[in-house]
Design an enzyme around this catalytic site. Structure first.
Site, PDB file in Angstrom:
ATOM      1  N   HIS A  43      39.545  40.765  40.902  1.00  0.00           N
ATOM      2  CA  HIS A  43      40.448  41.816  41.402  1.00  0.00           C
ATOM      3  C   HIS A  43      41.885  41.364  41.178  1.00  0.00           C
ATOM      4  CE1 HIS A  43      37.265  44.015  43.623  1.00  0.00           C
ATOM      5  NE2 HIS A  43      36.730  42.804  43.713  1.00  0.00           N
TER       6      HIS A  43
ATOM      7  N   HIS B 113      28.308  39.148  42.951  1.00  0.00           N
ATOM      8  CA  HIS B 113      28.462  38.338  44.172  1.00  0.00           C
ATOM      9  C   HIS B 113      27.186  38.302  45.020  1.00  0.00           C
ATOM     10  CE1 HIS B 113      29.328  42.357  45.562  1.00  0.00           C
ATOM     11  NE2 HIS B 113      30.579  42.339  45.202  1.00  0.00           N
TER      12      HIS B 113
HETATM   13 ZN   LIG Z   1      34.753  42.479  44.172  1.00  0.00          ZN
END
Ligand SMILES: [Zn+2]
Length: 379
Positions: free
Chosen positions: A34, A199
């Site tokens: 990000h 993730h």
């Molecule tokens: Zn993320």
């Protein structure tokens, strides 16, 4: 990967095993990053590009990056920022790989355009309401079968935030439930669609990925390999460890570490580095996300060293990601040396600051040099 022991006088650990002093590996990529936008992006994007050859830039801006036109504009802003920080043009242009934010309004035509663009390589599933700027996301993969079929046909990769969107499901079990309810449907219906479960956090979802077809891989963050929920909540609340999906139990973390250090090509590096201004984390209603990008490689190296698996590190960091995405591996090399790295207390972040993961701690490995920069300086 070349590994060398430079200091023969260092104390020997274990039986006749000297700790490594230096690691040389193919330059890694970050398959989940990000960067935000504007001044904040300008303050942090170059920190990733100093280490990673490429990164998939997450599309959860406000408004979300849902079209190829928006992705093109965002990509250009990132490239411009990297050049302003001194990146050579070709290095800056190669760095950002873009992905589209999937919504119920995503069209097959947009997917076709994305596949033709040359810079959009995937599209991202966000469960509505589960993480930063995910309000425009979906409540189920089954809402967009036509879009997934188009992605399968045109070779785009589906990146998945694998949690159910149901707020009534316990926060520690949203990933498990997604793995049980959504993934089997997607695997069955789209056997040619490449997917990345991003993730990964739980032993349960890990087992699902392990049994999934070879089209399915997963990324792992430094924080989910280093910490568990006791670290975040055991004695006091640690807002800078709060991320989504939330940290799980120690036994989950141990299984994740086992998986990434096994050398299985299903698992590769994706930091999910997600900066939030300090005051939005240290807040009565704090944001989810850990900022790790500038020294994520040092954190991962520590995880692999602690598991006595440095020989498996290059595959995870530099090979399996591009292999899964069908992209060439980087040709540049990067060198890590065993030298103390003090993690800064905070970084500039637009008008504010951002506190990194492990702020104030000293890490044992640091990136010492990037071969392509040296070659350029010599030219
Ligand atoms: Zn993320």
């Amino acid at each position: 990967m070349q590994v060398t022991t430079l200091n023969p006088n260092r104390p020997v650990r274990g039986f006749a095993k000297k700790p490594l002093e230096r690691l040389e590996l193919t330059q890694p990529d970050d398959w989940h990053l990000h960067l935000r936008d504007g001044e904040a992006m300008h303050d942090i994007a170059y920190l990733s590009a100093k280490v990673f050859g490429r990164a998939i830039i997450m599309p959860n801006l406000k408004p979300a990056v849902t079209t190829v036109a928006q992705a093109r504009g965002y990509r250009l802003r990132i490239v411009k920022s990297l050049i302003e920080h001194g990146s050579p043009l070709d290095v800056a242009e190669r760095f950002p790989l873009m992905t589209l934010y999937l919504t119920e309004a995503t069209t097959v035509q947009e997917i076709e355009e994305a596949a033709k663009s040359g810079f959009v390589i995937g599209a991202k599933y966000y469960p509505a309401g589960q993480t930063t700027n995910s309000e425009a996301g979906l409540t189920s993969l089954s809402k967009i079968p036509h879009v997934l079929a188009a992605m399968e046909k045109h070779g785009l990769v589906l990146e998945i935030h694998g949690e159910v969107a149901d707020p009534n499901t316990d926060v520690f079990y949203r990933e498990q439930r997604f793995a049980d309810t959504e993934l089997p449907w997607a695997f069955r219906k789209f056997s040619g669609l490449k997917m990345v479960i991003e993730h990964l956090t739980s032993a349960h979802a890990l087992a699902v990925v392990l049994e999934a077809p070879p089209t399915v891989a997963a990324t792992l963050t430094p924080q989910h390999l280093m910490y568990d929920r006791n670290d975040m909540l055991g004695n006091s609340i640690q807002p800078h460890l709060y991320c989504k999906p939330i940290l799980k139990k120690r036994c989950d973390r141990e299984e994740l570490v086992k998986a990434v250090t096994s050398g299985n090509p299903k698992f590769f590096l994706g930091t999910d580095s997600a900066p939030h201004a300090r005051h939005t984390k240290e807040n009565t209603c704090g944001c989810a996300g850990c900022f790790s990008a500038p020294f994520a490689l040092s954190l991962y190296t520590k995880v692999f060293e602690d598991a006595d698996a440095l020989d498996k590190f290059e595959g995870f960091a530099s090979h399996f990601g591009p292999d899964h995405y069908g992209l060439p591996r980087n040709t540049a090399k990067i060198v890590l040396e065993r030298k103390p790295l003090l993690v800064p207390a905070e970084y500039a972040f637009g008008e504010h600051t951002v506190v990194p993961l492990c702020a104030g701690e000293t890490l044992p490995w640091r990136v010492e040099r990037l071969e392509y920069l040296e070659l350029r300086e010599a030219a």
